[in-house]
Write a protein that holds these residues in place. Structure first.
Motif, PDB file in Angstrom:
ATOM      1  N   ASN A  62      16.469  74.603  29.233  1.00 47.35           N
ATOM      2  CA  ASN A  62      17.944  74.574  29.232  1.00 47.35           C
ATOM      3  C   ASN A  62      18.574  75.899  29.707  1.00 47.35           C
ATOM      4  O   ASN A  62      19.528  75.894  30.458  1.00 47.35           O
ATOM      5  CB  ASN A  62      18.545  74.229  27.864  1.00 47.35           C
ATOM      6  CG  ASN A  62      18.035  72.920  27.316  1.00 47.35           C
ATOM      7  OD1 ASN A  62      17.769  71.990  28.077  1.00 47.35           O
ATOM      8  ND2 ASN A  62      17.884  72.822  26.005  1.00 47.35           N
ATOM      9  N   TYR A  67      21.036  71.936  30.614  1.00 44.08           N
ATOM     10  CA  TYR A  67      20.336  70.950  29.776  1.00 44.08           C
ATOM     11  C   TYR A  67      19.423  70.061  30.622  1.00 44.08           C
ATOM     12  O   TYR A  67      19.874  69.413  31.575  1.00 44.08           O
ATOM     13  CB  TYR A  67      21.347  70.082  29.009  1.00 44.08           C
ATOM     14  CG  TYR A  67      20.673  69.090  28.104  1.00 44.08           C
ATOM     15  CD1 TYR A  67      20.030  69.505  26.951  1.00 44.08           C
ATOM     16  CD2 TYR A  67      20.650  67.729  28.421  1.00 44.08           C
ATOM     17  CE1 TYR A  67      19.375  68.598  26.130  1.00 44.08           C
ATOM     18  CE2 TYR A  67      20.012  66.813  27.603  1.00 44.08           C
ATOM     19  CZ  TYR A  67      19.369  67.258  26.453  1.00 44.08           C
ATOM     20  OH  TYR A  67      18.730  66.358  25.642  1.00 44.08           O
ATOM     21  N   ASP A  68      18.143  70.086  30.291  1.00 45.81           N
ATOM     22  CA  ASP A  68      17.111  69.269  30.963  1.00 45.81           C
ATOM     23  C   ASP A  68      16.911  69.619  32.435  1.00 45.81           C
ATOM     24  O   ASP A  68      16.225  68.873  33.150  1.00 45.81           O
ATOM     25  CB  ASP A  68      17.398  67.761  30.835  1.00 45.81           C
ATOM     26  CG  ASP A  68      16.862  67.167  29.529  1.00 45.81           C
ATOM     27  OD1 ASP A  68      16.313  67.927  28.703  1.00 45.81           O
ATOM     28  OD2 ASP A  68      17.010  65.936  29.327  1.00 45.81           O
ATOM     29  N   HIS A 181      11.021  65.294  30.512  1.00 46.50           N
ATOM     30  CA  HIS A 181      12.047  66.037  31.256  1.00 46.50           C
ATOM     31  C   HIS A 181      11.313  67.213  31.911  1.00 46.50           C
ATOM     32  O   HIS A 181      10.299  67.686  31.388  1.00 46.50           O
ATOM     33  CB  HIS A 181      13.174  66.515  30.334  1.00 46.50           C
ATOM     34  CG  HIS A 181      12.694  67.114  29.057  1.00 46.50           C
ATOM     35  ND1 HIS A 181      12.391  68.452  28.936  1.00 46.50           N
ATOM     36  CD2 HIS A 181      12.373  66.551  27.872  1.00 46.50           C
ATOM     37  CE1 HIS A 181      11.948  68.685  27.714  1.00 46.50           C
ATOM     38  NE2 HIS A 181      11.912  67.551  27.040  1.00 46.50           N
ATOM     39  N   ASP A 183      12.328  70.459  32.612  1.00 47.44           N
ATOM     40  CA  ASP A 183      12.785  71.858  32.532  1.00 47.44           C
ATOM     41  C   ASP A 183      11.786  72.812  31.904  1.00 47.44           C
ATOM     42  O   ASP A 183      11.842  74.009  32.179  1.00 47.44           O
ATOM     43  CB  ASP A 183      14.162  71.969  31.857  1.00 47.44           C
ATOM     44  CG  ASP A 183      14.247  71.274  30.511  1.00 47.44           C
ATOM     45  OD1 ASP A 183      13.589  70.252  30.310  1.00 47.44           O
ATOM     46  OD2 ASP A 183      15.011  71.762  29.649  1.00 47.44           O
ATOM     47  N   ASN A 184      10.853  72.333  31.080  1.00 47.87           N
ATOM     48  CA  ASN A 184       9.800  73.216  30.547  1.00 47.87           C
ATOM     49  C   ASN A 184       8.544  73.193  31.403  1.00 47.87           C
ATOM     50  O   ASN A 184       7.947  74.250  31.661  1.00 47.87           O
ATOM     51  CB  ASN A 184       9.422  72.836  29.112  1.00 47.87           C
ATOM     52  CG  ASN A 184      10.502  73.160  28.113  1.00 47.87           C
ATOM     53  OD1 ASN A 184      11.200  72.277  27.630  1.00 47.87           O
ATOM     54  ND2 ASN A 184      10.669  74.429  27.791  1.00 47.87           N
ATOM     55  N   ARG A 231      16.520  66.006  20.090  1.00 49.47           N
ATOM     56  CA  ARG A 231      17.032  65.144  21.166  1.00 49.47           C
ATOM     57  C   ARG A 231      17.829  63.978  20.609  1.00 49.47           C
ATOM     58  O   ARG A 231      18.767  63.493  21.232  1.00 49.47           O
ATOM     59  CB  ARG A 231      15.894  64.643  22.067  1.00 49.47           C
ATOM     60  CG  ARG A 231      15.266  65.750  22.886  1.00 49.47           C
ATOM     61  CD  ARG A 231      14.269  65.207  23.899  1.00 49.47           C
ATOM     62  NE  ARG A 231      14.899  64.654  25.089  1.00 49.47           N
ATOM     63  CZ  ARG A 231      15.298  65.365  26.139  1.00 49.47           C
ATOM     64  NH1 ARG A 231      15.158  66.669  26.151  1.00 49.47           N
ATOM     65  NH2 ARG A 231      15.856  64.774  27.180  1.00 49.47           N
ATOM     66  N   ARG A 277      23.477  70.170  17.976  1.00 45.73           N
ATOM     67  CA  ARG A 277      22.234  70.380  17.246  1.00 45.73           C
ATOM     68  C   ARG A 277      22.363  71.439  16.149  1.00 45.73           C
ATOM     69  O   ARG A 277      21.398  71.675  15.411  1.00 45.73           O
ATOM     70  CB  ARG A 277      21.142  70.823  18.232  1.00 45.73           C
ATOM     71  CG  ARG A 277      20.752  69.746  19.217  1.00 45.73           C
ATOM     72  CD  ARG A 277      19.889  70.304  20.334  1.00 45.73           C
ATOM     73  NE  ARG A 277      19.165  69.236  21.003  1.00 45.73           N
ATOM     74  CZ  ARG A 277      18.406  69.417  22.085  1.00 45.73           C
ATOM     75  NH1 ARG A 277      18.265  70.623  22.600  1.00 45.73           N
ATOM     76  NH2 ARG A 277      17.784  68.409  22.636  1.00 45.73           N
TER      77      ARG A 277
END
Ligand SMILES: Nc1ncnc2c1ncn2[C@@H]1O[C@H](COP(=O)(O)OP(=O)(O)OP(=O)(O)O)[C@@H](O)[C@H]1O
Ligand SMILES: N[C@@H](CCO)C(=O)O
Length: 365
Positions: A62, A67-68, A181, A183-184, A231, A277
């Protein structure tokens, strides 16, 4: 990253990849390539005794407003050494999470290896000895599951004979689909700050070079928040004005992180996930508010609860570390009636991504 031929992605468990197949409850895009294209091979294509070693960086998903889609590779590493044996599965696990993860084919690294091998047409799991030295904490927002997936997929690919190896794009698709996803997994594969997006036929990831002055400082708390839980707190829809404002911040962040660190504070503001969150990580939300109140570019790392400061330079990194330590004494640094403690560490930005080495017999240590 290495590879040759393209294969298809099949998730752990053998069902076709697609909606709902990811490890943390995310909904991945559909598989890039169909499941029928690879020729089938037996486990004998990997000679007994062949060993590979994989060093994989942590990541922060993120990076505030991305985000994502934005992720940063961090200089903290898991190391995985896998040897093809005659039969069975054996494990030597040390470090983070080693007492909690299964020592069976359900281990995430084995699930990832299996998924990569299926994509290359290898359906039967060969005998394996797995040595994992884990330094990335689990369920803290530092991409441990993505790193485990990348490590497993990269190790499986390197064990294959060259003509069966998957190419870099196939590795990105398999890892992203497993994680749900990109992004990581993308920064763990590629290093640096990575911009990812879902195209109609799969994920795309573009790494960019991070400004050399930037110093990431992490505050890792002694409590966990599973990504699946975090999530579940994201609403289905957000106000259009929030989406528009967030787009501006995400665009600014890429400029700030690559060319103009003075813009990092403005560029790290997020409207898509942190506020929703906060209730699941109250001490982290309080630390975030304190750091931002001091003008420091703080964000929740990934799905939390680690807090990451993208300090503009070394001096600001020292200030951030001081603020985090002071917060540890604050009554707001508590959860369920106990004091939360924070491991504070200045990390480097990893610029390489996953490193894979073949280990000759006799070199094992
Ligand atoms: N090295 C590993 N070996 C085996 N399983 C792992 C490993 N790393 C993570 N896992 C599995 O993934 C879980 C953590 O994944 P989760 O997605 O909740 O958090 P994270 O990836 O650390 O954080 P984030 O996605 O927010 O960055 C662990 O509980 C464990 O089941
Ligand atoms: N983009 C992910 C990162 C953590 O896996 C999330 O915020 O859920």
């Amino acid at each position: 990253m290495s590879g040759a031929t393209t294969g298809d992605a099949v998730p752990a468990g053998g069902a076709p990849a697609g909606a709902g197949a990811a490890v943390n409850g995310a909904t991945p895009v559909e598989p890039l390539v169909d499941g029928q294209s690879a020729a089938l091979h037996g486990p004998e294509v990997i000679p007994a005794g062949r060993t590979v070693r994989v060093t994989v960086p942590a990541s922060s998903g993120n990076v505030g407003p991305g985000y994502d889609c934005l992720g940063l590779a961090l200089g903290r590493y898991d190391r995985l050494t896998v040897t093809r044996t005659g039969s069975g599965l054996t494990f030597e696990l040390t470090g983070e999470g080693s007492d909690e993860v299964p020592r069976t084919a359900e281990h995430l690294v084995i699930r990832a290896m299996r998924t990569a091998w299926r994509a290359a047409g290898l359906l039967e799991l060969p005998g394996l000895h797995v040595v994992a030295e884990n330094r990335i904490p689990h369920s803290r927002g530092m991409g441990s599951s993505a790193s485990a997936i990348v490590a497993g997929v990269a190790a499986a690919n390197a064990l294959l004979p060259e003509e069966l190896r998957l190419d870099a794009n196939a590795l990105l698709q398999i890892c992203s689909q497993m994680e749900g996803h990109p992004d990581n997994v993308a920064p763990s594969l590629l290093g640096g700050l990575v911009i990812s997006y879902a195209a109609e036929d799969g994920y795309r990831s573009v790494p960019v070079r991070v400004h050399g002055e930037i110093r990431p400082v992490v505050a890792v708390p002694d409590y966990e928040v599973p990504t699946r839980l975090a999530r579940g707190l994201i609403p289905e829809a957000v106000p259009h004005r929030d989406a528009a404002a967030n787009s501006g911040r995400a665009a600014l962040l890429v400029h700030a992180a690559t060319a103009d660190p003075a813009q990092l504070f403005a560029g790290t503001a997020d409207l898509l996930h942190q506020q929703y969150r906060a209730g699941a990580m109250a001490p982290s939300a309080a630390l975030l508010a304190r750091l931002r109140g001091r003008g420091l570019p703080a964000i929740i790392s990934g799905a939390g609860p680690t807090v990451l400061v993208l300090a503009e330079d070394a001096e600001r990194a020292a200030l951030a570390a001081e603020e985090i330590r002071a917060f540890g004494e604050d009554p707001a640094s508590s959860l369920d009636g106990r004091r939360v403690t924070w491991a504070v560490e200045e990390l480097t930005v990893d610029a390489e991504g996953v490193i894979v080495e073949t280990v000759e017999s006799g070199e094992l240590s």
